[in-house]
Design a protein around this motif. Structure first.
Motif, PDB file in Angstrom:
ATOM      1  N   LEU A  82       0.826  -1.209   0.000  1.00 47.89           N
ATOM      2  CA  LEU A  82       0.000   0.000   0.000  1.00 47.89           C
ATOM      3  C   LEU A  82       0.863   1.263   0.000  1.00 47.89           C
ATOM      4  O   LEU A  82       0.662   2.169  -0.818  1.00 47.89           O
ATOM      5  CB  LEU A  82      -0.954  -0.011   1.198  1.00 47.89           C
ATOM      6  N   GLY A  83       1.829   1.319   0.894  1.00 46.43           N
ATOM      7  CA  GLY A  83       2.741   2.465   0.930  1.00 46.43           C
ATOM      8  C   GLY A  83       3.597   2.537  -0.320  1.00 46.43           C
ATOM      9  O   GLY A  83       3.872   3.620  -0.844  1.00 46.43           O
ATOM     10  N   ARG A  86       1.608   4.053  -3.221  1.00 44.38           N
ATOM     11  CA  ARG A  86       1.534   5.517  -3.116  1.00 44.38           C
ATOM     12  C   ARG A  86       2.855   6.156  -3.527  1.00 44.38           C
ATOM     13  O   ARG A  86       2.880   7.144  -4.259  1.00 44.38           O
ATOM     14  CB  ARG A  86       1.146   5.930  -1.704  1.00 44.38           C
ATOM     15  N   GLN A  87       3.951   5.591  -3.070  1.00 45.59           N
ATOM     16  CA  GLN A  87       5.275   6.117  -3.426  1.00 45.59           C
ATOM     17  C   GLN A  87       5.492   6.076  -4.937  1.00 45.59           C
ATOM     18  O   GLN A  87       5.938   7.048  -5.537  1.00 45.59           O
ATOM     19  CB  GLN A  87       6.367   5.315  -2.719  1.00 45.59           C
ATOM     20  N   LYS A  89       3.245   5.943  -7.374  1.00 48.35           N
ATOM     21  CA  LYS A  89       2.346   6.873  -8.061  1.00 48.35           C
ATOM     22  C   LYS A  89       2.824   8.311  -7.918  1.00 48.35           C
ATOM     23  O   LYS A  89       2.669   9.116  -8.837  1.00 48.35           O
ATOM     24  CB  LYS A  89       0.914   6.741  -7.520  1.00 48.35           C
ATOM     25  N   ASP A  90       3.423   8.649  -6.768  1.00 49.56           N
ATOM     26  CA  ASP A  90       3.910  10.005  -6.531  1.00 49.56           C
ATOM     27  C   ASP A  90       5.233  10.291  -7.225  1.00 49.56           C
ATOM     28  O   ASP A  90       5.501  11.429  -7.601  1.00 49.56           O
ATOM     29  CB  ASP A  90       4.083  10.261  -5.026  1.00 49.56           C
ATOM     30  N   THR A  98      -1.813   0.027 -10.796  1.00 45.50           N
ATOM     31  CA  THR A  98      -1.488  -0.832  -9.664  1.00 45.50           C
ATOM     32  C   THR A  98      -2.738  -1.499  -9.113  1.00 45.50           C
ATOM     33  O   THR A  98      -3.814  -0.907  -9.081  1.00 45.50           O
ATOM     34  CB  THR A  98      -0.818  -0.038  -8.522  1.00 45.50           C
ATOM     35  N   SER A 112      -7.501   3.068  -1.340  1.00 41.85           N
ATOM     36  CA  SER A 112      -7.866   4.381  -1.877  1.00 41.85           C
ATOM     37  C   SER A 112      -6.784   5.402  -1.537  1.00 41.85           C
ATOM     38  O   SER A 112      -6.366   6.190  -2.389  1.00 41.85           O
ATOM     39  CB  SER A 112      -9.219   4.813  -1.301  1.00 41.85           C
ATOM     40  N   TRP A 113      -6.314   5.387  -0.302  1.00 41.54           N
ATOM     41  CA  TRP A 113      -5.227   6.285   0.117  1.00 41.54           C
ATOM     42  C   TRP A 113      -3.964   6.049  -0.708  1.00 41.54           C
ATOM     43  O   TRP A 113      -3.239   6.985  -1.036  1.00 41.54           O
ATOM     44  CB  TRP A 113      -4.930   6.058   1.610  1.00 41.54           C
ATOM     45  N   SER A 114      -3.718   4.802  -1.085  1.00 45.56           N
ATOM     46  CA  SER A 114      -2.484   4.451  -1.792  1.00 45.56           C
ATOM     47  C   SER A 114      -2.497   4.843  -3.267  1.00 45.56           C
ATOM     48  O   SER A 114      -1.504   4.683  -3.952  1.00 45.56           O
ATOM     49  CB  SER A 114      -2.235   2.943  -1.686  1.00 45.56           C
ATOM     50  N   ASN A 115      -3.645   5.339  -3.759  1.00 44.66           N
ATOM     51  CA  ASN A 115      -3.819   5.696  -5.174  1.00 44.66           C
ATOM     52  C   ASN A 115      -3.803   4.469  -6.089  1.00 44.66           C
ATOM     53  O   ASN A 115      -3.529   4.585  -7.282  1.00 44.66           O
ATOM     54  CB  ASN A 115      -2.781   6.723  -5.644  1.00 44.66           C
TER      55      ASN A 115
END
Length: 144
Positions: A82-83, A86-87, A89-90, A98, A112-115
């Protein structure tokens, strides 16, 4: 001696999707491969699996390009998917779609938070996982 090839040479040799599969658990990776299957549908080319067990390998493979989908284990030790999603995607321009695997349905908000583009919770339902993978890969192929 001619090296010209017939017009239809190479027909039907379309490469299949390249899917990166991240989990530090070899059994979890085998379960995902078994659930998804060899192909996205009958007659389609075989999936090319890129299996990795560390976050560093995920980042290196993603940066090198050529991947159609990232499947990330949200329950991986040390660096969870999950983290990591997000990393990626950023930080990575045009990051592939993903799909994250969560430990339980109630963790969907974390996806959802992880994009992440999709989420599938454990226990893995082969029909649900295959459908999610096929939908993402086929929709991203259309937009390319």
């Amino acid at each position: 001696m001619s090296t010209a090839q017939p017009e239809n040479a190479g027909a039907g040799t379309t490469p299949g999707p390249r899917i990166l599969l991240y989990s530090d658990d070899v059994d979890a990776r085998a379960q995902v491969r078994l659930a998804v299957g060899r192909r996205l549908r009958r007659g389609a080319p075989d999936i090319e699996w890129v299996e990795v067990a560390t976050a560093a390998a995920v980042i290196a493979q993603t940066e090198s390009g050529g991947l159609d989908l990232l499947i990330l284990d949200g329950e991986a030790d040390k660096v969870g998917g999950l983290g990591l999603a997000r990393q990626l995607k950023d930080e990575i321009f045009r990051c592939p779609p993903t799909l994250v695997l969560t430990g339980r349905p109630q963790d969907a908000w974390l996806a959802s938070w992880s994009n992440a583009d999709a989420v599938v919770s454990r226990p893995l339902d082969p029909v649900e996982l295959h459908g999610a993978v096929a939908a993402i890969v086929e929709s991203s192929a259309v937009t390319r």
